[in-house]
Design a protein around this motif. Structure first.
Motif, PDB file in Angstrom:
ATOM      1  N   ASN A 162       0.840  -1.192   0.000  1.00  0.00           N
ATOM      2  CA  ASN A 162       0.000   0.000   0.000  1.00  0.00           C
ATOM      3  C   ASN A 162       0.877   1.244   0.000  1.00  0.00           C
ATOM      4  O   ASN A 162       1.509   1.561   1.014  1.00  0.00           O
ATOM      5  CB  ASN A 162      -0.907   0.026   1.235  1.00  0.00           C
ATOM      6  CG  ASN A 162      -1.849  -1.157   1.288  1.00  0.00           C
ATOM      7  OD1 ASN A 162      -2.899  -1.162   0.652  1.00  0.00           O
ATOM      8  ND2 ASN A 162      -1.464  -2.178   2.033  1.00  0.00           N
ATOM      9  N   CYS A 163       0.906   1.949  -1.119  1.00  0.00           N
ATOM     10  CA  CYS A 163       1.779   3.116  -1.242  1.00  0.00           C
ATOM     11  C   CYS A 163       1.378   4.254  -0.313  1.00  0.00           C
ATOM     12  O   CYS A 163       2.201   5.119   0.000  1.00  0.00           O
ATOM     13  CB  CYS A 163       1.765   3.617  -2.684  1.00  0.00           C
ATOM     14  SG  CYS A 163       2.377   2.419  -3.884  1.00  0.00           S
ATOM     15  N   ASP A 164       0.121   4.276   0.116  1.00  0.00           N
ATOM     16  CA  ASP A 164      -0.344   5.371   0.961  1.00  0.00           C
ATOM     17  C   ASP A 164      -0.296   5.031   2.443  1.00  0.00           C
ATOM     18  O   ASP A 164      -0.875   5.732   3.266  1.00  0.00           O
ATOM     19  CB  ASP A 164      -1.767   5.770   0.565  1.00  0.00           C
ATOM     20  CG  ASP A 164      -2.759   4.616   0.723  1.00  0.00           C
ATOM     21  OD1 ASP A 164      -2.311   3.443   0.838  1.00  0.00           O
ATOM     22  OD2 ASP A 164      -3.978   4.876   0.718  1.00  0.00           O
ATOM     23  N   TYR A 184       1.416   9.887  -0.624  1.00  0.00           N
ATOM     24  CA  TYR A 184       1.950   8.534  -0.492  1.00  0.00           C
ATOM     25  C   TYR A 184       3.151   8.584   0.451  1.00  0.00           C
ATOM     26  O   TYR A 184       3.789   9.632   0.607  1.00  0.00           O
ATOM     27  CB  TYR A 184       2.406   7.999  -1.849  1.00  0.00           C
ATOM     28  CG  TYR A 184       1.298   7.521  -2.761  1.00  0.00           C
ATOM     29  CD1 TYR A 184      -0.005   7.355  -2.306  1.00  0.00           C
ATOM     30  CD2 TYR A 184       1.572   7.220  -4.102  1.00  0.00           C
ATOM     31  CE1 TYR A 184      -1.004   6.916  -3.161  1.00  0.00           C
ATOM     32  CE2 TYR A 184       0.576   6.764  -4.956  1.00  0.00           C
ATOM     33  CZ  TYR A 184      -0.712   6.618  -4.481  1.00  0.00           C
ATOM     34  OH  TYR A 184      -1.692   6.176  -5.322  1.00  0.00           O
ATOM     35  N   CYS A 192       5.095  11.453   4.346  1.00  0.00           N
ATOM     36  CA  CYS A 192       4.048  11.371   3.326  1.00  0.00           C
ATOM     37  C   CYS A 192       4.180  12.605   2.435  1.00  0.00           C
ATOM     38  O   CYS A 192       4.170  13.730   2.941  1.00  0.00           O
ATOM     39  CB  CYS A 192       2.672  11.332   3.988  1.00  0.00           C
ATOM     40  SG  CYS A 192       2.339   9.827   4.945  1.00  0.00           S
ATOM     41  N   LYS A 195       1.763  12.281  -4.033  1.00  0.00           N
ATOM     42  CA  LYS A 195       1.816  10.907  -4.545  1.00  0.00           C
ATOM     43  C   LYS A 195       2.500  10.778  -5.903  1.00  0.00           C
ATOM     44  O   LYS A 195       3.098   9.740  -6.205  1.00  0.00           O
ATOM     45  CB  LYS A 195       0.415  10.308  -4.607  1.00  0.00           C
ATOM     46  CG  LYS A 195      -0.591  11.087  -5.420  1.00  0.00           C
ATOM     47  CD  LYS A 195      -1.986  10.513  -5.208  1.00  0.00           C
ATOM     48  CE  LYS A 195      -3.058  11.358  -5.854  1.00  0.00           C
ATOM     49  NZ  LYS A 195      -4.420  10.870  -5.560  1.00  0.00           N
ATOM     50  N   CYS A 200       4.969   4.080  -7.417  1.00  0.00           N
ATOM     51  CA  CYS A 200       4.005   3.151  -6.813  1.00  0.00           C
ATOM     52  C   CYS A 200       3.655   2.071  -7.819  1.00  0.00           C
ATOM     53  O   CYS A 200       3.033   2.343  -8.847  1.00  0.00           O
ATOM     54  CB  CYS A 200       2.744   3.896  -6.372  1.00  0.00           C
ATOM     55  SG  CYS A 200       1.515   2.832  -5.598  1.00  0.00           S
TER      56      CYS A 200
END
Length: 335
Positions: A162-164, A184, A192, A195, A200
């Motif tokens: 899970n990139c986030d 992300y 973070c 993104k 990803c």
């Protein structure tokens, strides 16, 4: 059908929650951590490693002591919650038993009592079936560990599924944290970030991407909510059964996904709230500004934040990647 759906859901949950690493894996554990991160060395209780450029390097050795994860230093004893270095002797143990976290270690057990212990020499592994030390090519190393057994409290771990999200550990237990919407987790900075700046390979599923039990989206294509080109295909699993594992796809380079049309549309005609440099590398991308004279500088496939403008009597040619005197009228920049 119901049994199949339960199996699919279980597999998806397993992929999201697994944190097991094998000692014999060719992947370096430091791929999950920022530089300068200090970890217990997998397979050992008396030494640690530091991460640099996503690679492990020897950090130090506790002479006659143990590496205490909670304190990040050498101590005479470990915290009560630290079970990584506990001998594998149990109530049914009798005789020689190989270590669960280092293939070279062995113990001689009488139920829960350790009568003796040792380490195979010359780089050999202890073979549980043959009850002897063998060369690695003649046996299989199944020693494994959980990430929280080698990571100090509070250290962020990249979630490879899970990139986030990222994982932190406390008292041997893992907690998953989700980045704020639109961001992300970046393993390099440990934060973070936007993104589009984070590579990803497994785009996270947006919340209820394939609908709900009340209204499931069946046999349709939906936006991935993260990129201009990406989309998911939601399978038809029956009324009230949203697809738990929709397949991710991507439009060709010169196209963006249009959810209303459930298909790919020329990127020069499709506006997108995500990063327009998707797939562009170090090139240029037409900007969504009326007049078709503005364009975006892309760096490694992401918007650099720099918007350029052609001379007053020139227009940006998306195909030629430069300003020309030929008037252009693309869908995203015409009034």
């Amino acid at each position: 059908m119901q049994a199949l759906l339960m199996l699919v859901a279980f597999v998806a949950l397993l992929q999201l929650s697994t944190q097991t690493e094998y000692l014999s894996s060719s992947e370096d554990i430091c791929r999950l951590f920022p530089d300068k991160t200090k970890l217990r060395k997998p397979g050992y209780c008396d030494r640690w490693i530091t991460c640099k450029d996503s690679k492990s390097s020897d950090g130090g050795f506790c002479n006659g002591q143990l590496f205490n994860l909670g304190k990040g230093s050498c101590q005479k004893s470990l915290e009560s919650s630290d079970t990584y270095c506990k001998a594998p002797c149990g109530s049914k143990s009798n005789g020689y038993i190989g270590d669960t976290f280092n293939c070279a270690n062995w113990y001689f057990c009488n139920k829960t009592t350790v009568l003796s212990s040792g380490i195979c020499s010359n780089g050999m592994y202890f073979d549980q079936n043959k009850q002897m030390c063998l060369y690695p090519k003649d046996t299989i190393c199944n020693a494994k560990f959980e990430l929280c057994q080698i990571v100090p409290t509070g250290v962020k771990i990249r979630d490879e599924h899970n990139c986030d999200k990222y994982i932190t550990c406390k008292a041997g237990k893992a907690t998953t944290t989700t980045c704020p919407e639109g961001l992300y987790y970046d393993v390099t900075s440990g934060n973070c970030i936007k993104k589009s700046l984070v590579p990803c390979h497994k785009i996270p599923h947006p919340i209820e991407v394939c609908g709900t039990k009340k209204l499931a989206k069946r046999n349709v294509f939906v936006s991935d909510g993260a990129t201009c080109r990406g989309y998911f295909y939601c399978r038809d699993l029956g009324s009230g059964v949203p697809d738990p594992t929709p397949a991710w796809h991507q439009c060709p380079l010169e196209f963006f996904f249009n959810e209303e049309r459930a298909g790919c549309e020329a990127r020069v005609d499709r506006k997108c709230a995500e990063d327009r440099c998707d797939g562009r590398g170090n090139e240029y991308e037409l900007a969504e500004i009326p007049g078709c004279q503005h364009y975006i500088k892309c760096v490694n496939g992401a918007e650099s934040g720099e918007i350029l403008k052609c001379d007053d009597d020139m227009y940006f040619d998306a195909e030629a990647q430069r300003c020309t005197t030929t008037m252009k009228a693309y869908g995203i920049c015409t009034k």
